[in-house]
Structures are given as structure tokens and as C-alpha cells.
Design an enzyme around this catalytic site. Sequence first.
Site, PDB file in Angstrom:
ATOM      1  N   HIS A   1      -6.331  -6.144  -1.428  1.00 31.67           N
ATOM      2  CA  HIS A   1      -5.359  -5.414  -0.945  1.00 31.67           C
ATOM      3  C   HIS A   1      -4.072  -6.079  -0.383  1.00 31.67           C
ATOM      4  O   HIS A   1      -3.102  -5.779  -0.556  1.00 31.67           O
ATOM      5  CB  HIS A   1      -6.163  -4.097  -0.271  1.00 31.67           C
ATOM      6  CG  HIS A   1      -5.055  -2.802  -0.185  1.00 31.67           C
ATOM      7  ND1 HIS A   1      -4.456  -2.221  -1.252  1.00 31.67           N
ATOM      8  CD2 HIS A   1      -4.398  -2.302   0.990  1.00 31.67           C
ATOM      9  CE1 HIS A   1      -3.697  -1.271  -0.649  1.00 31.67           C
ATOM     10  NE2 HIS A   1      -3.696  -1.235   0.510  1.00 31.67           N
TER      11      HIS A   1
ATOM     12  N   ASP B   1      -8.398  -5.860  -5.690  1.00 33.26           N
ATOM     13  CA  ASP B   1      -8.126  -4.837  -4.740  1.00 33.26           C
ATOM     14  C   ASP B   1      -8.486  -3.429  -5.832  1.00 33.26           C
ATOM     15  O   ASP B   1      -8.030  -3.493  -6.945  1.00 33.26           O
ATOM     16  CB  ASP B   1      -6.769  -4.523  -4.357  1.00 33.26           C
ATOM     17  CG  ASP B   1      -6.551  -3.121  -3.621  1.00 33.26           C
ATOM     18  OD1 ASP B   1      -7.507  -2.650  -2.982  1.00 33.26           O
ATOM     19  OD2 ASP B   1      -5.364  -2.854  -3.539  1.00 33.26           O
TER      20      ASP B   1
ATOM     21  N   SER C   1       0.962  -1.090  -0.002  1.00 34.62           N
ATOM     22  CA  SER C   1      -0.124   0.046  -0.074  1.00 34.62           C
ATOM     23  C   SER C   1       0.884   1.367  -0.077  1.00 34.62           C
ATOM     24  O   SER C   1       1.639   1.406  -0.698  1.00 34.62           O
ATOM     25  CB  SER C   1      -0.980   0.024   1.151  1.00 34.62           C
ATOM     26  OG  SER C   1      -2.155   0.919   0.985  1.00 34.62           O
TER      27      SER C   1
END
EC number: 3.4.16.6
Length: 324
Positions: A291, A239, A41
Site C-alpha cells: 500500500h 496491496d 490512500s
Amino acid sequence: GSDLLTPGDNKTAHDSYAFLVNWLERFPQYKYRDFYIAGESYAGHYVPQLSQLVHRNNKGVRKPILNFKGFMVGNAVIDDYHDFVGTFEYWWTHGLISDDTYQKLQLACEFDSAEHESEACNKINNVAEAEEGLIDAYSIYTPTCKKTSLHRRRLIKGRRPWLPRGYDPCTEQYSTKYYNLPEVQKAFRANVTGIPYSWTACSDVLSDHWKDSPRSMLPIYRELIAAGIRIWVFSGDADSVVPLTATRYSIDALYLPTVTNWYPWYDEEEVAGWCQVYKGLTLVTIRGAGHEVPLHRPQQALKLFEHFLQDKPMPRPAHSIQSF
């Protein structure tokens, strides 16, 4: 304290570096060992930035204590412009937003910075969010937390083969509860000053005061690729927050020559994702993962980490025909 008012990418890299150096003083048996950095991320910023700092500080050192070999990032923020283009495309192609909103997002946002969006971009993002509805943006095909009380999970187990075994969408709620327990905070030697508000997984205090966030990590990628540092980028393809399309556009912007063209990789005779090996960088996708890839596909993630550490491309099936 004042730390909360001065956070930013640069400070994070230097703090992390200081931590590593001190940690190795505390645990000297780890000095000189091969050292890798990984994250996901927004660590798409932290990891390359810390890698660059370690690499530069090691220059001219014959036997570095932090023997840095490579980094790996997953569903990672890489380059604001290409990430925006790829993210809006993902939302539209996956049926999450209207044609109209897609066009407006492209007009309002694509030249913004991810950390500091314009008013117009914020507005249309809110429209997009309303159109998407109450899905888990981090894993668009799995149920959200509210629906998965234990009772319901038992009911649906047999009926929904696409529900990954063992994935629980409520992990964030559990951690929020856990880290606010007084005995846990005491064990961590955290909150010794008795802060009046609760711990949260994502703190507004930090994000509101964030100082510096460069628009692109690509210059760092170029520098470290040229230095021969191993770089792998992976992406869970379910994601929608930092989606695969964003990652592909960002990597394409490096214009790296291809060593091995796009191919499916396998785990237990099932396609686990796809892989492309570039000169200086390997891209791996994980099919159906959200994710946080290891949370959704732990077995495939383990295989990915093993191959990264051995610097071996992801496995093809034994009988695969080389068609390229």
C-alpha cells in the site's frame, strides 16, 4: 476540541490551503517555485481536492505564489463504485476470499459509499476479513508484524528470497509508541491540554464524525486534466486495501485516449512495474510493493518520483522492441 467534531474533505482542503499560504509567508524563498502535491490512500481525496482549490484560486493570477504544476497519488481512493468493483475482484483473483463471499460483496456493497457502508455490506466485509485470515492486507505477500521478532527475522533472512530486504511490518507499532512519549509530545507542542487517551495512527474520533466524502474524484480529474495539470497515479500491486484493479477501473472510467500503451519499466535490469501513458494522465505500477510504495520499494519509488518531476515516462530497457 470542536475541531474533532467537524472534520471532512472540504474542511481538510481549506485547512491545508491556509497552511500552505501561511507557510509561504514564513518561508518566502519558496514563493513562485514549481509546486507539486503528492499523497497516498485516502489522500486520493485530499490531493485532488487541494489541487482543485489551488488551481481555482490561481485563476487569473499572472504570477501565482503557489505555482502549482501537478499532483501524484498512490494506491489512491478515486471513485467509490469502481474502487469497490476492483477491490472485490482483487480479493477473489488473488485467492483471498470464497466465490460465495465475492458474489455477496458485489450484491451488497457496489452501490454504497466507501465512507458510509450499509449494514449488509459491513456484514459481508466481516466475512471476507475472516476468510482472508491474519494477513497484512496492505501487503499480502509479506509476513505480518507479530511473526517478525528480530530473532525470527534472522532465521528467515536467507530462506525467503521474496521477503524484501529492509521492510519492517511493525512500523505502525513503533510510531504509536514514539508519539505517545511525553517528551516527543512536548517537542511537537502537542497534547498541551493533557488528553486522557493515547495517540493512535488511525483515530475513530475523526472517522466517526467525518462530514463529507464525495463518492468520486473523477470530476476533479477531468477539470484538472483539461487545465493541463500534470497528473500521475501509481499503485503497488501487492496491496489489497486500495488495489491496482480498483485504480485501473477508476482510470478507465475517464475514457482517456492512450498515448503509450502498457509496457514494463525497468530498474537495474529487473521489471520494476508497468506503465501506461494516457492523454493527461500517467499510470505507473510498482511490482511487489504494498500500500505504501516507498516503504516497500524505496529505490523504485525514488525513480518514480524523479520521472514524475521531470515529466518523463518510466524507463524501458535499452534493447526493448516497440511492439505497439
